[in-house]
Design an enzyme around this catalytic site. Sequence first.
Site, PDB file in Angstrom:
ATOM      1  N   SER A  71       1.937   1.953   4.886  1.00 37.34           N
ATOM      2  CA  SER A  71       2.504   0.641   5.220  1.00 37.34           C
ATOM      3  C   SER A  71       2.128   0.135   6.613  1.00 37.34           C
ATOM      4  O   SER A  71       2.351  -1.026   6.925  1.00 37.34           O
ATOM      5  CB  SER A  71       4.025   0.678   5.125  1.00 37.34           C
ATOM      6  OG  SER A  71       4.406   0.562   3.779  1.00 37.34           O
ATOM      7  N   LYS A  74       0.139  -2.938   6.799  1.00 35.37           N
ATOM      8  CA  LYS A  74       0.685  -4.273   6.479  1.00 35.37           C
ATOM      9  C   LYS A  74       0.580  -5.285   7.617  1.00 35.37           C
ATOM     10  O   LYS A  74       0.105  -6.401   7.402  1.00 35.37           O
ATOM     11  CB  LYS A  74       2.143  -4.147   6.007  1.00 35.37           C
ATOM     12  CG  LYS A  74       2.279  -3.466   4.638  1.00 35.37           C
ATOM     13  CD  LYS A  74       3.739  -3.152   4.323  1.00 35.37           C
ATOM     14  CE  LYS A  74       3.905  -2.427   2.985  1.00 35.37           C
ATOM     15  NZ  LYS A  74       5.291  -1.985   2.781  1.00 35.37           N
ATOM     16  N   TYR A 196      -4.284  -3.642  -2.378  1.00 40.09           N
ATOM     17  CA  TYR A 196      -3.169  -3.177  -1.553  1.00 40.09           C
ATOM     18  C   TYR A 196      -3.125  -1.649  -1.524  1.00 40.09           C
ATOM     19  O   TYR A 196      -2.963  -1.034  -0.472  1.00 40.09           O
ATOM     20  CB  TYR A 196      -1.848  -3.769  -2.088  1.00 40.09           C
ATOM     21  CG  TYR A 196      -0.630  -3.092  -1.521  1.00 40.09           C
ATOM     22  CD1 TYR A 196      -0.191  -3.383  -0.229  1.00 40.09           C
ATOM     23  CD2 TYR A 196       0.078  -2.146  -2.263  1.00 40.09           C
ATOM     24  CE1 TYR A 196       0.922  -2.732   0.301  1.00 40.09           C
ATOM     25  CE2 TYR A 196       1.189  -1.497  -1.745  1.00 40.09           C
ATOM     26  CZ  TYR A 196       1.602  -1.788  -0.464  1.00 40.09           C
ATOM     27  OH  TYR A 196       2.684  -1.145   0.075  1.00 40.09           O
ATOM     28  N   TYR A 248      11.959  -1.463   8.049  1.00 37.85           N
ATOM     29  CA  TYR A 248      12.778  -1.632   6.839  1.00 37.85           C
ATOM     30  C   TYR A 248      14.258  -1.734   7.194  1.00 37.85           C
ATOM     31  O   TYR A 248      14.642  -2.418   8.124  1.00 37.85           O
ATOM     32  CB  TYR A 248      12.534  -0.488   5.843  1.00 37.85           C
ATOM     33  CG  TYR A 248      11.091  -0.172   5.660  1.00 37.85           C
ATOM     34  CD1 TYR A 248      10.244  -1.143   5.114  1.00 37.85           C
ATOM     35  CD2 TYR A 248      10.562   1.048   6.031  1.00 37.85           C
ATOM     36  CE1 TYR A 248       8.893  -0.873   4.956  1.00 37.85           C
ATOM     37  CE2 TYR A 248       9.219   1.327   5.865  1.00 37.85           C
ATOM     38  CZ  TYR A 248       8.404   0.365   5.335  1.00 37.85           C
ATOM     39  OH  TYR A 248       7.099   0.632   5.185  1.00 37.85           O
ATOM     40  N   VAL A 266       4.627   5.781   4.849  1.00 41.91           N
ATOM     41  CA  VAL A 266       5.213   6.956   4.190  1.00 41.91           C
ATOM     42  C   VAL A 266       4.385   8.223   4.353  1.00 41.91           C
ATOM     43  O   VAL A 266       4.871   9.311   4.049  1.00 41.91           O
ATOM     44  CB  VAL A 266       5.464   6.757   2.672  1.00 41.91           C
ATOM     45  CG1 VAL A 266       6.611   5.823   2.424  1.00 41.91           C
ATOM     46  CG2 VAL A 266       4.214   6.312   1.975  1.00 41.91           C
TER      47      VAL A 266
HETATM   48  N1  GLN Z   1       1.482   2.555  -0.396  1.00 41.19           N
HETATM   49  C1  GLN Z   1       2.876   2.734  -0.182  1.00 41.19           C
HETATM   50  C2  GLN Z   1       3.688   1.962  -1.221  1.00 41.19           C
HETATM   51  O1  GLN Z   1       3.421   0.860  -1.485  1.00 41.19           O
HETATM   52  C3  GLN Z   1       3.252   2.256   1.186  1.00 41.19           C
HETATM   53  C4  GLN Z   1       4.719   2.375   1.463  1.00 41.19           C
HETATM   54  C5  GLN Z   1       5.034   2.771   2.854  1.00 41.19           C
HETATM   55  O2  GLN Z   1       4.228   3.270   3.589  1.00 41.19           O
HETATM   56  N2  GLN Z   1       6.272   2.583   3.255  1.00 41.19           N
HETATM   57  O3  GLN Z   1       4.584   2.512  -1.825  1.00 41.19           O
END
Ligand code: GLN
Length: 616
Positions: A71, A74, A196, A248, A266
């Site tokens: 993420s 992003k 993505y 988040y 993550v």
């Molecule tokens: N690729 C992961 C997802 O979409 C990214 C989520 C994350 O890093 N929080 O679930």
Amino acid sequence: MKPETKPPTSPVLDYLEQLHREFAAVKDGDVATYIPGLAKANPNWFGICLVTATGAVYEAGDSRQPFTIQSISKPFVYGLALEDNGRTEVLKKIGMEPTGDAFNSISLEPGTGRPRNPMINAGAIATTSLIAGKSAHTRLQRLLDMFALYTGHGVTVDESIYRSESETGHRNRAIGHMLRNFDILTSDPIPSVELYFQQCSVSVTARDLGIMAATLANRGVNPVTGKQAIRGEYVESILSVMGSCGMYDYAGEWIYKIGMPAKSGVAGGIIAVLPGQLGIGVFSPPLDAHGNSVRGIKVCDAISRHCDLHLLNRPNIGKSAIRFKFTGAELNSSRVRTQEESQVLSQSGGGIKVYQLQGHLSFITAEAVVRDVIGDFDATQQLILDFKRVLTLNESACRLFYEILLKLAEQGKPVLFTHTGHMPLLRRYLKAKLGKRFEKLFQPFDDNDLALEWCENRLLKNVLPARPARQRARVVEYELCNHFTLGELKTFASFLKRQSYKAGETIIHIGAEAQEIFLLARGGVSVFVPQAGGARRRLATFSAGMVFGEMAAIDRAPRSAMVVADTEVECDVLSLDNFDRLGVSHPATKIKLLKNLNLSLCHRLRKANRELSLFD
Ligand code: GLN
């Protein structure tokens, strides 16, 4: 011989290593398993990297261990979407409100169907769909090229993690279809969801994250490579959404405690950005219940507290822009003046105000400058603003300088700008605002000395009666011949030899053996010393009647400065041989000559001392 000692390690590095040791002991949290590929991560991997906006990189632990960005991609992709589409278009598709929900929440704004922000998956997938490019291949390539600018090297997709997520990413596909349903995505959602997944599988290290974060801290310029990764104007948008939504459902507590825009992934990565100062990248796979790296949060929290980095706890910088302020009565230009002129300058030079500015000129720092100018308005006749030590200047500062320029100009008070070569914005701004009056009102000078001389000349012209341009000084007019009798003048004249120079000619070369003293009969000369980078600094400018090159007559040392003819020049030259002979044949005259010489050196030493104490 002394044994060679290694230079000591940086205290910053020592500090990061200490943090690393301390938090390596923390064993809380679990490695993410919902993407099966991620479950293979070693929970002990732990890397820290801190990068300053000036490009210093400090790393501790497994800072070169590759992992997938997830993420953390992003905000960077959001930046590219802004560059590709502009802010208005992007905001039509994706909002900017925190949800307080988990990253993969299926939440869209009621009514518009917009994902609430680009940091949750729904917003990120919508963001990715906005990346320009005809084919899936070009779009991916553009993303990789962007990451390469941020990291400073080529990056690749970790194919096994990508495949692992693609095989299991049904929830994200569901989000894609939902976005299609609300026309946030306008075509087949699957290619955007795949892209993505690929952006999330880009392989990076904690070191890369640190440099990427520092690039955001440095208004989009990678501080290590010097290359622009994102247009500066979009950095604030990226950091805004990181600040409000980057962590988040932990975003509120994060900004409260740690006080820096941040983003986590993550795989265990976290970046934190302190604008204008530094970026932090941490990697440690075990996550807490919010999906944020446990050690990553602890490290950022510790660094923020120990180093006092909370964005909302900043020092008062209001008074930092005025480095030094003086008047034309306290300090004169290097043009050597007659006694009469010097008197006028020390009496009325107070109306010439010089501000040496420094640092970052923004609204609040420039406000302090214009407030000071306004406070002294009546006593100010001419204003010199020196930008030599100014590091940055923004439009709101330009506006204040423009307004102050107008107010002074209305009263016939000139404003001179020095060292503005590295401030193209100022010139552009004033040109746009002043229009036809620009040439007349914007007076740039290469240095303060020339600007000061200009102001002094203007003052002297107003105060002293106009003098006819001097033809050529007679021997009696030489300052060196003060108190000479007629007979002495005649004798002295017989020791002199006339010499002429063209404008621009070098009369004295640095390092040359001194053979004579120069009495300036006609024209002007300037004394320079060379400076680093080929520039030269003016030490003095002499006019007719004055003496130069006399120091070497006393200590017989090689010439320490160069003297150049500013105009066509005529000199009466006294060779050092004749200087010595005069002492033998006319000792009384030589004594008078030496007295006058002493006096002239004395004046210059006093001026130098005044300058030194003023600048102390
Ligand atoms: N690729 C992961 C997802 O979409 C990214 C989520 C994350 O890093 N929080 O679930």
